[in-house]
Design a protein around this motif. Structure first.
Motif, short mmCIF file in Angstrom:
data_model
loop_
_atom_site.label_atom_id
_atom_site.label_comp_id
_atom_site.label_asym_id
_atom_site.label_seq_id
_atom_site.Cartn_x
_atom_site.Cartn_y
_atom_site.Cartn_z
N SER A 109 -0.65 -10.57 59.92
CA SER A 109 0.80 -10.73 60.06
C SER A 109 1.50 -9.88 59.01
O SER A 109 0.92 -9.50 58.00
CB SER A 109 1.21 -12.20 59.94
N GLU A 146 3.11 -10.22 64.22
CA GLU A 146 1.75 -10.74 64.11
C GLU A 146 0.84 -10.06 65.13
O GLU A 146 1.23 -9.84 66.27
CB GLU A 146 1.72 -12.25 64.34
N GLU A 160 5.00 -9.95 56.76
CA GLU A 160 6.03 -10.90 56.33
C GLU A 160 6.53 -10.55 54.95
O GLU A 160 5.99 -9.67 54.28
CB GLU A 160 5.46 -12.31 56.37
N SER A 166 -6.70 -12.53 62.48
CA SER A 166 -5.34 -12.12 62.82
C SER A 166 -4.71 -11.45 61.60
O SER A 166 -5.22 -11.54 60.48
CB SER A 166 -4.50 -13.32 63.25
N GLN A 220 8.38 -14.08 58.84
CA GLN A 220 7.34 -13.30 59.51
C GLN A 220 8.01 -12.34 60.48
O GLN A 220 8.80 -12.75 61.34
CB GLN A 220 6.37 -14.22 60.25
#
Length: 134
Positions: free
Chosen positions: A59, A72, A61, A57, A69
């Motif tokens: 993300s 995602e 942030e 994954s 965050q």
């Protein structure tokens, strides 16, 4: 501020938009370094086109101790898929004085990343005041 488009914010403040080719070996990356403690990065849009699928994954942030965050991308998003996160004209703010980062759970995911945003002074900077006696 409804009459102002996303470009107005980038023209009026400091444009921090950019792009990055994300390779399968790309690790956590600071995408934008904030100018100073009294500045805030505002992210208006994030676009990622996946060219190599992987069970990792990703993300986006800020660099705060407890990061904010913004978006995602789930693990195994699929080859040739596009992920588009639009946060409106004003965008979403990162924590004041913190950088904008891409975090990956592990190496493997690859593609083309593009983000749009701006930096704006939101706090006070070094102000010296003279102490005068009456």
């Amino acid at each position: 501020m409804g009459a102002r488009d996303a470009g107005w914010f980038r023209r009026t403040y400091t444009d921090i938009s950019g792009e990055l080719t994300v390779l399968a070996a790309t690790d956590d990356t600071t995408l934008v370094t904030v100018r100073g403690a009294a500045h805030t990065l505002f992210i208006q849009r994030i676009n990622f086109f996946v060219t190599t699928n992987a069970a990792q994954s990703m993300s986006f942030e800020d660099s705060a101790g407890t990061p904010v965050q913004l978006a995602e991308i789930v693990a195994s998003p699929g080859d040739n898929t596009q992920w588009d996160f639009d946060f409106g004209e004003e965008g979403l703010p990162c924590t004041e004085g913190k950088d904008f980062k891409m975090m990956v759970s592990a190496a493997g995911l690859a593609g083309r990343l593009k983000w749009y945003g701006y930096s704006k002074q939101t706090g006070l900077t070094n102000l010296s005041t003279a102490n005068t006696a009456n």
